[in-house]
Write a protein that holds these residues in place. Structure first.
Motif, PDB file in Angstrom:
ATOM      1  N   PHE A  70       0.849  -1.192   0.000  1.00  0.00           N
ATOM      2  CA  PHE A  70       0.000   0.000   0.000  1.00  0.00           C
ATOM      3  C   PHE A  70       0.889   1.249   0.000  1.00  0.00           C
ATOM      4  CE2 PHE A  70       0.909  -1.250   4.312  1.00  0.00           C
ATOM      5  CZ  PHE A  70       1.165  -0.062   4.990  1.00  0.00           C
ATOM      6  N   GLU A  71       0.299   2.338  -0.404  1.00  0.00           N
ATOM      7  CA  GLU A  71       1.019   3.614  -0.422  1.00  0.00           C
ATOM      8  C   GLU A  71       0.617   4.405   0.811  1.00  0.00           C
ATOM      9  OE1 GLU A  71       0.686   7.352  -3.271  1.00  0.00           O
ATOM     10  OE2 GLU A  71       1.687   5.666  -4.292  1.00  0.00           O
ATOM     11  N   ASP A  72       1.608   4.855   1.583  1.00  0.00           N
ATOM     12  CA  ASP A  72       1.286   5.620   2.787  1.00  0.00           C
ATOM     13  C   ASP A  72       1.016   7.074   2.427  1.00  0.00           C
ATOM     14  OD1 ASP A  72       3.731   6.844   2.403  1.00  0.00           O
ATOM     15  OD2 ASP A  72       4.641   6.110   4.240  1.00  0.00           O
ATOM     16  N   ARG A  73       0.739   7.889   3.437  1.00  0.00           N
ATOM     17  CA  ARG A  73       0.355   9.284   3.171  1.00  0.00           C
ATOM     18  C   ARG A  73       1.503  10.097   2.593  1.00  0.00           C
ATOM     19  NH1 ARG A  73      -3.448  10.781   8.443  1.00  0.00           N
ATOM     20  NH2 ARG A  73      -5.026   9.147   8.056  1.00  0.00           N
ATOM     21  N   GLY A  74       2.714   9.582   2.747  1.00  0.00           N
ATOM     22  CA  GLY A  74       3.861  10.280   2.175  1.00  0.00           C
ATOM     23  C   GLY A  74       4.177   9.838   0.764  1.00  0.00           C
ATOM     24  N   GLY A  75       3.340   8.930   0.231  1.00  0.00           N
ATOM     25  CA  GLY A  75       3.540   8.482  -1.137  1.00  0.00           C
ATOM     26  C   GLY A  75       4.553   7.354  -1.274  1.00  0.00           C
ATOM     27  N   GLU A  76       4.974   6.769  -0.152  1.00  0.00           N
ATOM     28  CA  GLU A  76       5.957   5.692  -0.210  1.00  0.00           C
ATOM     29  C   GLU A  76       5.242   4.332  -0.213  1.00  0.00           C
ATOM     30  OE1 GLU A  76      10.353   5.051   1.478  1.00  0.00           O
ATOM     31  OE2 GLU A  76       8.885   5.641   2.994  1.00  0.00           O
ATOM     32  N   SER A  77       5.761   3.407  -1.018  1.00  0.00           N
ATOM     33  CA  SER A  77       5.171   2.072  -1.096  1.00  0.00           C
ATOM     34  C   SER A  77       5.695   1.216   0.060  1.00  0.00           C
ATOM     35  CB  SER A  77       5.520   1.410  -2.428  1.00  0.00           C
ATOM     36  OG  SER A  77       4.960   0.102  -2.483  1.00  0.00           O
ATOM     37  N   LEU A  78       4.760   0.724   0.864  1.00  0.00           N
ATOM     38  CA  LEU A  78       5.087  -0.121   2.006  1.00  0.00           C
ATOM     39  C   LEU A  78       4.407  -1.476   1.841  1.00  0.00           C
ATOM     40  CD1 LEU A  78       4.539   2.466   4.913  1.00  0.00           C
ATOM     41  CD2 LEU A  78       6.656   1.987   3.649  1.00  0.00           C
ATOM     42  N   THR A  79       4.954  -2.489   2.499  1.00  0.00           N
ATOM     43  CA  THR A  79       4.412  -3.850   2.388  1.00  0.00           C
ATOM     44  C   THR A  79       4.393  -4.522   3.743  1.00  0.00           C
ATOM     45  OG1 THR A  79       5.147  -4.133   0.092  1.00  0.00           O
ATOM     46  CG2 THR A  79       4.788  -6.131   1.371  1.00  0.00           C
ATOM     47  N   LEU A  80       3.258  -5.154   4.075  1.00  0.00           N
ATOM     48  CA  LEU A  80       3.206  -5.994   5.265  1.00  0.00           C
ATOM     49  C   LEU A  80       4.125  -7.190   5.031  1.00  0.00           C
ATOM     50  CD1 LEU A  80      -0.646  -6.060   5.979  1.00  0.00           C
ATOM     51  CD2 LEU A  80       1.088  -4.612   7.048  1.00  0.00           C
ATOM     52  N   ARG A  81       4.933  -7.506   5.994  1.00  0.00           N
ATOM     53  CA  ARG A  81       5.975  -8.518   5.781  1.00  0.00           C
ATOM     54  C   ARG A  81       5.369  -9.885   5.414  1.00  0.00           C
ATOM     55  NH1 ARG A  81       7.629  -8.703  12.220  1.00  0.00           N
ATOM     56  NH2 ARG A  81       5.862  -9.985  12.875  1.00  0.00           N
ATOM     57  N   PRO A  82       5.826 -10.484   4.289  1.00  0.00           N
ATOM     58  CA  PRO A  82       5.376 -11.829   3.923  1.00  0.00           C
ATOM     59  C   PRO A  82       6.295 -12.920   4.466  1.00  0.00           C
ATOM     60  CG  PRO A  82       6.527 -10.854   2.088  1.00  0.00           C
ATOM     61  CD  PRO A  82       6.530  -9.823   3.185  1.00  0.00           C
ATOM     62  N   GLU A  83       7.473 -12.538   4.980  1.00  0.00           N
ATOM     63  CA  GLU A  83       8.428 -13.465   5.587  1.00  0.00           C
ATOM     64  C   GLU A  83       9.406 -12.650   6.427  1.00  0.00           C
ATOM     65  OE1 GLU A  83      11.977 -14.135   3.794  1.00  0.00           O
ATOM     66  OE2 GLU A  83      11.579 -12.018   3.648  1.00  0.00           O
ATOM     67  N   PHE A  84      10.269 -13.342   7.186  1.00  0.00           N
ATOM     68  CA  PHE A  84      11.140 -12.652   8.133  1.00  0.00           C
ATOM     69  C   PHE A  84      12.530 -12.333   7.594  1.00  0.00           C
ATOM     70  CE2 PHE A  84       8.374 -14.362  11.614  1.00  0.00           C
ATOM     71  CZ  PHE A  84       8.119 -13.151  12.234  1.00  0.00           C
ATOM     72  N   THR A  85      13.075 -13.189   6.730  1.00  0.00           N
ATOM     73  CA  THR A  85      14.497 -13.108   6.392  1.00  0.00           C
ATOM     74  C   THR A  85      14.876 -11.768   5.786  1.00  0.00           C
ATOM     75  OG1 THR A  85      14.543 -15.502   6.048  1.00  0.00           O
ATOM     76  CG2 THR A  85      16.358 -14.233   5.146  1.00  0.00           C
ATOM     77  N   ALA A  86      14.046 -11.245   4.895  1.00  0.00           N
ATOM     78  CA  ALA A  86      14.383  -9.983   4.240  1.00  0.00           C
ATOM     79  C   ALA A  86      14.480  -8.843   5.255  1.00  0.00           C
ATOM     80  CB  ALA A  86      13.338  -9.649   3.177  1.00  0.00           C
ATOM     81  N   GLY A  87      13.514  -8.757   6.178  1.00  0.00           N
ATOM     82  CA  GLY A  87      13.549  -7.698   7.182  1.00  0.00           C
ATOM     83  C   GLY A  87      14.728  -7.831   8.123  1.00  0.00           C
ATOM     84  N   ILE A  88      15.050  -9.066   8.522  1.00  0.00           N
ATOM     85  CA  ILE A  88      16.202  -9.287   9.398  1.00  0.00           C
ATOM     86  C   ILE A  88      17.486  -8.903   8.677  1.00  0.00           C
ATOM     87  CG2 ILE A  88      17.565 -11.095  10.522  1.00  0.00           C
ATOM     88  CD1 ILE A  88      14.934 -12.458  11.267  1.00  0.00           C
ATOM     89  N   SER A  89      17.586  -9.225   7.395  1.00  0.00           N
ATOM     90  CA  SER A  89      18.773  -8.860   6.624  1.00  0.00           C
ATOM     91  C   SER A  89      18.895  -7.346   6.502  1.00  0.00           C
ATOM     92  CB  SER A  89      18.708  -9.506   5.233  1.00  0.00           C
ATOM     93  OG  SER A  89      18.683 -10.910   5.334  1.00  0.00           O
ATOM     94  N   ARG A  90      17.770  -6.675   6.258  1.00  0.00           N
ATOM     95  CA  ARG A  90      17.793  -5.206   6.196  1.00  0.00           C
ATOM     96  C   ARG A  90      18.250  -4.622   7.520  1.00  0.00           C
ATOM     97  NH1 ARG A  90      15.789  -2.043   9.586  1.00  0.00           N
ATOM     98  NH2 ARG A  90      13.798  -3.185   9.600  1.00  0.00           N
ATOM     99  N   ALA A  91      17.734  -5.174   8.639  1.00  0.00           N
ATOM    100  CA  ALA A  91      18.116  -4.689   9.968  1.00  0.00           C
ATOM    101  C   ALA A  91      19.596  -4.936  10.242  1.00  0.00           C
ATOM    102  CB  ALA A  91      17.258  -5.371  11.037  1.00  0.00           C
TER     103      ALA A  91
END
Length: 419
Positions: A70-91
């Protein structure tokens, strides 16, 4: 009257024994991850869409069909996490966790995919997840797999075998990929539509196809062992040797693959054995827990080359195999049979809870029915507070002669009322 809203399709409200089994899975995972010294992490439920698009792959079904974006109010595309590995790698990259490498991380929580709901599969679902980042040695794979095996055993899940394969190192995988493209290109017109599309972009995924049109060509497709370098073969031998030493049962699964280019070496899934109780509940081809080594992922997110390996398992699916587990018997039931004794009963239940007993207070509704309600709860120890002939009475009955903590409970009770 207004109509009561219903739950969204693909979500669930978990209650009663199902909720207790769910909690049992999480509690067991938390206990085992502490034994293995994995650090607990908490991740955001949503990330920038590019985190998943770049790490999971634009051509995968998850990114192209299943993500809640979805697009937030700032116009940025955000996604509810479909898995953990990508977010952990980003962190790992954005928070400078490289200073702790090799680091062992574990988490659990909700994930979101827009897919067809079915038994044990939901649009909001939950996983347990474990990762080792910064360790390129096969021992990291062994430790992670041994931990997964112990989690399943401590959940009481039997009739499950680790299916294991190697994808080789970068050179091995590329040579295998080229051979697969050549093999499948010769029969392209006879492949399923999905596999024709995957042929150039993601040919390894054809090996995982369940379509009968593809399976007859998969059987004689080139095998990874024909292309393994000496180093890749030694790596896989070290993993299998370590698993044997740790007592983890495994079987070779040559068609088990991971389609994305950043996967290397070990790929694995824990699958119910044919005819087992687990297979009866989930199906013999259902994956209970799966993962692999993803040494190339950090580079896709703009980081330096970093070896990593991880696994995940669906909590709902594990809970289905833990039917009846997690619900503890009521140790102590306390009934205030007279309203004058409600304060004493409340004091006593607080004392027991502080001493580590699970205890229930029955002090609402008709005083005449409280004792019967307490007895129907089937406690190991039943305590009654009453007023008879103007005198305060309190009695303790051990309802279970095999209850190991009965003597301790009696001593605590006597210490308060007879001391």
């Amino acid at each position: 009257m207004s109509k009561t809203p219903q739950a969204i399709r693909g979500t669930q409200d978990i209650f009663g024994p199902d909720a207790e089994a769910f909690a049992f899975v999480v509690e067991t995972f938390e206990r085992v991850r502490r034994l293995y010294r994995f650090r607990r992490v908490e991740m955001p439920v949503f990330e920038k869409t590019e985190v998943f698009a770049r790490s999971i792959g634009e051509t995968t079904d998850i990114v192209s069909k299943e993500m809640y974006s979805f697009e937030d109010r700032g116009g940025e595309s955000l996604t509810l996490r479909p898995e953990f590995t990508a977010g952990i790698s980003r962190a790992f990259l954005s928070n400078g966790w490289q200073q702790y490498a090799p680091v062992k991380l574990a988490t659990h929580g909700p994930l979101f995919r827009y897919e067809r709901p079915q038994k044990g599969r939901y649009r909001q679902f939950h996983q347990i997840d474990a990762e080792i980042i910064g360790a390129g040695e096969p021992q990291a794979d062994v430790e992670l797999l041994t931990m997964a095996d112990q989690v399943l055993k401590e959940l009481g899940i039997t009739g499950v075998t680790l299916h294991l394969n190697t994808l080789g190192d970068g050179d091995s995988r590329e040579a295998w990929r080229a051979a697969l493209v050549e093999h499948f290109r010769a029969v392209k017109d006879e492949l399923s539509e999905d596999s024709q599309e995957r042929l150039e972009k993601n040919p390894l995924r054809i090996l995982d196809s369940k379509d009968r049109r593809d399976q007859k060509f998969v059987a004689d497709a080139p095998k990874i062992d024909q292309f393994l370098s000496g180093g890749a073969r030694a790596f896989f031998d070290a993993v299998t040797g370590g698993l044997d030493a740790a007592g983890v049962k495994w079987t070779r699964a040559e068609s088990l693959v991971r389609g994305l280019d950043y996967y290397r070496h070990t790929a694995f899934e824990f699958i119910p054995d044919e005819g087992s109780e687990a297979a009866g509940k989930l199906g013999s081809q259902s994956t209970i827990l799966g993962g692999g080594r993803y040494d190339g992922l950090m580079e896709s997110l703009g980081g330096a080359p970093t070896p990593a390996v991880g696994w995940a398992a669906g909590i709902e699916r594990l809970a289905m195999l833990c039917d009846g587990k997690g619900t503890e018997r009521l140790e102590i039931a306390i009934a205030a049979e007279n309203s004058e004794r409600e304060g004493d009963a409340a004091e006593m239940v607080a004392i027991f809870r502080r001493q580590g007993f699970n205890a229930e207070l029955f002090a609402t509704g008709s005083p005449r029915k409280r004792f019967d309600k307490a007895r129907k709860a089937d406690p190991a120890v039943l305590i009654s507070f009453d007023v008879r002939d103007g005198q305060h009475t309190q009695t303790l009955t051990s309802a279970d002669s095999d209850y190991a903590r009965a003597t301790e409970a009696e001593a605590i009770f006597a210490g308060r009322w007879n001391g």
